[in-house]
Design a protein around this motif. Sequence first.
Motif, PDB file in Angstrom:
ATOM      1  N   GLY A 196      10.513  -4.511  49.571  1.00  0.00           N
ATOM      2  CA  GLY A 196       9.347  -4.060  48.818  1.00  0.00           C
ATOM      3  C   GLY A 196       9.408  -4.490  47.365  1.00  0.00           C
ATOM      4  N   ASP A 197       8.764  -3.721  46.504  1.00  0.00           N
ATOM      5  CA  ASP A 197       8.638  -4.081  45.094  1.00  0.00           C
ATOM      6  C   ASP A 197       9.999  -4.144  44.403  1.00  0.00           C
ATOM      7  OD1 ASP A 197       6.567  -4.362  42.804  1.00  0.00           O
ATOM      8  OD2 ASP A 197       8.012  -2.913  42.042  1.00  0.00           O
ATOM      9  N   VAL A 198      10.258  -5.235  43.703  1.00  0.00           N
ATOM     10  CA  VAL A 198      11.571  -5.452  43.098  1.00  0.00           C
ATOM     11  C   VAL A 198      11.794  -4.533  41.896  1.00  0.00           C
ATOM     12  CG1 VAL A 198      12.985  -7.127  41.844  1.00  0.00           C
ATOM     13  CG2 VAL A 198      11.827  -7.793  43.956  1.00  0.00           C
ATOM     14  N   SER A 199      10.770  -4.306  41.087  1.00  0.00           N
ATOM     15  CA  SER A 199      10.950  -3.417  39.932  1.00  0.00           C
ATOM     16  C   SER A 199      11.253  -1.996  40.383  1.00  0.00           C
ATOM     17  CB  SER A 199       9.712  -3.447  39.037  1.00  0.00           C
ATOM     18  OG  SER A 199       8.569  -2.996  39.729  1.00  0.00           O
ATOM     19  N   ASP A 200      10.574  -1.530  41.439  1.00  0.00           N
ATOM     20  CA  ASP A 200      10.886  -0.206  41.972  1.00  0.00           C
ATOM     21  C   ASP A 200      12.278  -0.185  42.596  1.00  0.00           C
ATOM     22  OD1 ASP A 200       8.491   0.823  41.158  1.00  0.00           O
ATOM     23  OD2 ASP A 200       7.510   0.692  43.109  1.00  0.00           O
ATOM     24  N   MET A 201      12.687  -1.283  43.213  1.00  0.00           N
ATOM     25  CA  MET A 201      14.045  -1.380  43.755  1.00  0.00           C
ATOM     26  C   MET A 201      15.081  -1.211  42.644  1.00  0.00           C
ATOM     27  SD  MET A 201      15.938  -4.660  45.521  1.00  0.00           S
ATOM     28  CE  MET A 201      16.125  -5.475  43.921  1.00  0.00           C
ATOM     29  N   GLN A 202      14.850  -1.858  41.504  1.00  0.00           N
ATOM     30  CA  GLN A 202      15.784  -1.744  40.391  1.00  0.00           C
ATOM     31  C   GLN A 202      15.797  -0.327  39.828  1.00  0.00           C
ATOM     32  OE1 GLN A 202      14.029  -4.907  38.101  1.00  0.00           O
ATOM     33  NE2 GLN A 202      15.489  -6.431  38.852  1.00  0.00           N
ATOM     34  N   TYR A 203      14.652   0.348  39.874  1.00  0.00           N
ATOM     35  CA  TYR A 203      14.601   1.738  39.434  1.00  0.00           C
ATOM     36  C   TYR A 203      15.410   2.635  40.373  1.00  0.00           C
ATOM     37  CZ  TYR A 203      12.711   6.373  38.467  1.00  0.00           C
ATOM     38  OH  TYR A 203      12.582   7.706  38.183  1.00  0.00           O
ATOM     39  N   ILE A 204      15.286   2.401  41.675  1.00  0.00           N
ATOM     40  CA  ILE A 204      16.061   3.177  42.646  1.00  0.00           C
ATOM     41  C   ILE A 204      17.552   2.929  42.444  1.00  0.00           C
ATOM     42  CG2 ILE A 204      16.609   3.401  45.105  1.00  0.00           C
ATOM     43  CD1 ILE A 204      13.646   2.838  45.670  1.00  0.00           C
ATOM     44  N   GLU A 205      17.917   1.694  42.178  1.00  0.00           N
ATOM     45  CA  GLU A 205      19.325   1.378  41.925  1.00  0.00           C
ATOM     46  C   GLU A 205      19.832   2.140  40.709  1.00  0.00           C
ATOM     47  OE1 GLU A 205      22.182  -2.596  41.547  1.00  0.00           O
ATOM     48  OE2 GLU A 205      20.011  -2.792  41.584  1.00  0.00           O
ATOM     49  N   LEU A 206      19.003   2.233  39.674  1.00  0.00           N
ATOM     50  CA  LEU A 206      19.375   2.993  38.475  1.00  0.00           C
ATOM     51  C   LEU A 206      19.535   4.483  38.798  1.00  0.00           C
ATOM     52  CD1 LEU A 206      19.812   3.160  35.393  1.00  0.00           C
ATOM     53  CD2 LEU A 206      17.324   3.381  35.147  1.00  0.00           C
ATOM     54  N   TYR A 249      18.966  12.449  49.437  1.00  0.00           N
ATOM     55  CA  TYR A 249      18.498  12.354  48.050  1.00  0.00           C
ATOM     56  C   TYR A 249      17.314  11.395  47.948  1.00  0.00           C
ATOM     57  CZ  TYR A 249      18.473  10.849  43.161  1.00  0.00           C
ATOM     58  OH  TYR A 249      18.089  10.521  41.889  1.00  0.00           O
ATOM     59  N   LEU A 250      17.431  10.210  48.559  1.00  0.00           N
ATOM     60  CA  LEU A 250      16.348   9.228  48.491  1.00  0.00           C
ATOM     61  C   LEU A 250      15.094   9.723  49.201  1.00  0.00           C
ATOM     62  CD1 LEU A 250      18.247   5.855  49.009  1.00  0.00           C
ATOM     63  CD2 LEU A 250      17.170   6.704  46.918  1.00  0.00           C
ATOM     64  N   SER A 251      15.258  10.460  50.289  1.00  0.00           N
ATOM     65  CA  SER A 251      14.081  10.980  50.984  1.00  0.00           C
ATOM     66  C   SER A 251      13.310  11.941  50.086  1.00  0.00           C
ATOM     67  CB  SER A 251      14.498  11.676  52.282  1.00  0.00           C
ATOM     68  OG  SER A 251      15.199  12.879  52.034  1.00  0.00           O
ATOM     69  N   ARG A 252      14.032  12.741  49.298  1.00  0.00           N
ATOM     70  CA  ARG A 252      13.362  13.666  48.369  1.00  0.00           C
ATOM     71  C   ARG A 252      12.691  12.901  47.230  1.00  0.00           C
ATOM     72  NH1 ARG A 252      15.126  15.824  52.256  1.00  0.00           N
ATOM     73  NH2 ARG A 252      15.856  17.985  52.448  1.00  0.00           N
ATOM     74  N   VAL A 253      13.364  11.891  46.714  1.00  0.00           N
ATOM     75  CA  VAL A 253      12.791  11.092  45.626  1.00  0.00           C
ATOM     76  C   VAL A 253      11.507  10.405  46.086  1.00  0.00           C
ATOM     77  CG1 VAL A 253      13.133   9.036  44.196  1.00  0.00           C
ATOM     78  CG2 VAL A 253      14.958  10.727  44.406  1.00  0.00           C
ATOM     79  N   MET A 254      11.548   9.779  47.252  1.00  0.00           N
ATOM     80  CA  MET A 254      10.387   9.026  47.733  1.00  0.00           C
ATOM     81  C   MET A 254       9.216   9.970  48.041  1.00  0.00           C
ATOM     82  SD  MET A 254      11.515   5.929  47.597  1.00  0.00           S
ATOM     83  CE  MET A 254      10.762   4.726  48.676  1.00  0.00           C
ATOM     84  N   TYR A 255       9.495  11.114  48.648  1.00  0.00           N
ATOM     85  CA  TYR A 255       8.408  12.043  48.958  1.00  0.00           C
ATOM     86  C   TYR A 255       7.833  12.655  47.689  1.00  0.00           C
ATOM     87  CZ  TYR A 255       5.693  15.673  51.211  1.00  0.00           C
ATOM     88  OH  TYR A 255       4.663  16.478  51.616  1.00  0.00           O
ATOM     89  N   PRO A 309       3.759   6.283  44.253  1.00  0.00           N
ATOM     90  CA  PRO A 309       4.912   6.007  45.125  1.00  0.00           C
ATOM     91  C   PRO A 309       5.762   4.851  44.628  1.00  0.00           C
ATOM     92  CG  PRO A 309       2.924   5.080  46.071  1.00  0.00           C
ATOM     93  CD  PRO A 309       2.483   5.877  44.873  1.00  0.00           C
ATOM     94  N   LEU A 310       7.026   4.880  45.034  1.00  0.00           N
ATOM     95  CA  LEU A 310       7.899   3.730  44.875  1.00  0.00           C
ATOM     96  C   LEU A 310       7.651   2.832  46.089  1.00  0.00           C
ATOM     97  CD1 LEU A 310      11.138   5.608  43.785  1.00  0.00           C
ATOM     98  CD2 LEU A 310       9.636   4.246  42.319  1.00  0.00           C
ATOM     99  N   TRP A 311       7.179   1.611  45.849  1.00  0.00           N
ATOM    100  CA  TRP A 311       6.706   0.754  46.936  1.00  0.00           C
ATOM    101  C   TRP A 311       7.875   0.048  47.610  1.00  0.00           C
ATOM    102  CZ3 TRP A 311       1.656  -0.043  48.718  1.00  0.00           C
ATOM    103  CH2 TRP A 311       0.685   0.701  48.038  1.00  0.00           C
ATOM    104  N   ASN A 312       8.652   0.830  48.337  1.00  0.00           N
ATOM    105  CA  ASN A 312       9.851   0.283  48.977  1.00  0.00           C
ATOM    106  C   ASN A 312      10.068   0.916  50.345  1.00  0.00           C
ATOM    107  OD1 ASN A 312      10.732   0.622  45.783  1.00  0.00           O
ATOM    108  ND2 ASN A 312      11.243  -1.358  46.672  1.00  0.00           N
ATOM    109  N   ALA A 313      10.807   0.196  51.167  1.00  0.00           N
ATOM    110  CA  ALA A 313      11.408   0.756  52.379  1.00  0.00           C
ATOM    111  C   ALA A 313      12.911   0.593  52.211  1.00  0.00           C
ATOM    112  CB  ALA A 313      10.915   0.030  53.627  1.00  0.00           C
ATOM    113  N   VAL A 314      13.653   1.671  52.435  1.00  0.00           N
ATOM    114  CA  VAL A 314      15.077   1.703  52.108  1.00  0.00           C
ATOM    115  C   VAL A 314      15.895   1.993  53.363  1.00  0.00           C
ATOM    116  CG1 VAL A 314      16.830   2.735  50.621  1.00  0.00           C
ATOM    117  CG2 VAL A 314      14.458   2.610  49.828  1.00  0.00           C
TER     118      VAL A 314
END
Length: 263
Positions: free
Chosen positions: A89-99, A125-131, A139-144
């Motif tokens: 998905g979106d690379v900028s959102d991916m970098q935010y998730i990594e942070l 944790y990620l499920s709570r963040v994404m929801y 939304p964070l435009w990603n599939a993780v």
Amino acid sequence: MDHMPERWGRPRDDVYGEYKAHYSKTGGSGPITQTQQPTVTGTSVLAMKFDNGVILAADNLASYGSLARFTDMERLFKVGEETIVGISGDVSDMQYIELLLERLMIEDNYPQDGHKLRAPHIYEYLSRVMYNRRSKVDPLWNAVLVAGKSDDGSPFLGYVDLLGVTYSSPSIATGFGAYLAIPLMRKVVSEEEDAKSVTEEQARAVLDQCMKVLFYRDARSLDKYSVATVFLDGNVKIEKDIKCQDMSWRFAKDISGYGATQL
């Protein structure tokens, strides 16, 4: 009444003078809006369980629309000591998730006390963040994909997307891989019990085949990819800059509408 939403709730200019736009969060440029379309994106991430862990693969392309803009983008990264996260998905959102995950490991991981954040904890944790972000209509435009070891010592593989949808399966793929790679992986691992009889070498061969098929069929993919393997003993192996082998486009001459073959 002024029907422009950005003016609702402001004092009337003809009574109180011109409104100072810098008082507003929007700076007078209009109402606050959220990004509703990703710009630079990464395509499929593939993962499947085997008898001694979980293996993942993702190519190194980040596309700017239809332009193959960045060819060295790593979308598999290690979190903590024994977890791998793969993001499409979106690379900028991916970098935010990594942070976010880096901060999580700094604040909440206490290996000195014997309490590690394992894959199921990071997954929750990620499920709570994404929801949460979905509920804010931002939304964070990603599939993780989250892979690692469960608390009971078994392989763990989970999926969460921009809507907060979550599930676990012995073989998972995002993007076009959900249509093109899942059938190939399920020929080998379709049930949890199947994974117990699959070796690392067999799982790796399946993923290599899937990455080749995706390069042939997905216009937003690349023939260079990374592979990460999480073992049940806690070791993590990451291989980078792997190239698809034995590539050939000779089959294309038999496709209707391509080359000499007419519709």
